[in-house]
Enzyme design. Sequence first.
Site, mmCIF file in Angstrom:
data_model
loop_
_atom_site.group_PDB
_atom_site.id
_atom_site.type_symbol
_atom_site.label_atom_id
_atom_site.label_comp_id
_atom_site.label_asym_id
_atom_site.label_seq_id
_atom_site.Cartn_x
_atom_site.Cartn_y
_atom_site.Cartn_z
ATOM 1 N N CYS A 126 50.510 -10.010 18.971
ATOM 2 C CA CYS A 126 49.332 -10.468 19.709
ATOM 3 C C CYS A 126 48.361 -9.305 19.871
ATOM 4 O O CYS A 126 48.764 -8.203 20.272
ATOM 5 C CB CYS A 126 49.762 -10.995 21.074
ATOM 6 N N GLU A 156 58.639 -6.912 23.972
ATOM 7 C CA GLU A 156 57.331 -6.288 24.128
ATOM 8 C C GLU A 156 57.464 -4.894 24.746
ATOM 9 O O GLU A 156 56.801 -3.946 24.322
ATOM 10 C CB GLU A 156 56.422 -7.159 24.993
#
Length: 355
Positions: A126, A156
């Site tokens: 992203c 992440e």
Amino acid sequence: MSTITNGAPVSTPIVPARRARLTDEPVAGSKRVLLAAPRGYCAGVDRAVIAVEKALEQYGAPVYVRKQIVHNIHVVTELEKSGAIFVDEVEEVPPGSHIVFSAHGVSPAVVQGAADRGLAAIDATCPLVTKVHREAVRFSKQDYRILLIGHAGHEEVEGTMGHAPERTILIGSPEEADTVEVPDADELIWLSQTTLSVDETMETVRRLRARFPHLQDPPSDDICYATQNRQVAIKKVAPECDLVIVVGSANSSNSVRLVEVALEYGARAAYRVDYASEIRQEWLEGVATVGVTSGASVPEVLVQQVLADLSDAGYGEVEEITTAEEDLLFSLPKELRVDKSGKRDDRALGGRTRA
């Protein structure tokens, strides 16, 4: 086994067998559903899912994906049916294959590992996560100590820490902010995982700043727009709800947070489900108003299935409560912006609402 956001192992959920239809039991007051909006797919998730779909079209099956492309078991299962193979590490991928990095991002070591195996890598990270990676690199080069607010074991967090491992300290909760030992306290900056609770993150920052007055803020908010918008929407809905149902997987940080936020802001009860068939009849006892929302990696079809099942139980009146409009679009990875003939593909942008 997969890993949920706090690092605890959970079994990969299996699509549950259809149970008997929910029944319409009498309650005090009129039955209704408050449907939160925004909900479901964000631009980064849409971009990542389309990336795997287009890679399969362009290169043929199999296409390998490191970790779950997004944290939703339904999405992963559907992509597996199309020929995607999900692996934990690049070492499991045959040399010369195509591999997609998930929306949660990877460390430089993973990128190098893929290159060492001769893999054709497609980065579906992203762009909002990539922003945090760049911040970590920039501030580490400026000799800042980085306090990263996030959950140990989340992909992440592992990816972000991998960009500045010697300069980053992980803060997992407000309580950890009270005890963490930090060298070089005069040159501090905080960054965060993009899918956290906004309120809990700011409480962590408040406690850190009480101990380290020189702590600096990042140049822009790290918590992504979709996470914030979905939390704002459920905050609006929750006070009127006897029950809130959040559609999303157990390893989806933002979905788990939505349950917590709903309870914090007044819902009498709140549960997370992967599929409508997990809703239990006893949850509806005495319930007049049901709130419904979904995490940022959840396709709308799963929400519609929940609404259909609730309708069987008499909750046919649905009012959508909208607190923001989302129109952000992200370009696909450069390798996938054209079709097989070399023409620009009409799906070159992610961010559309998908069924």
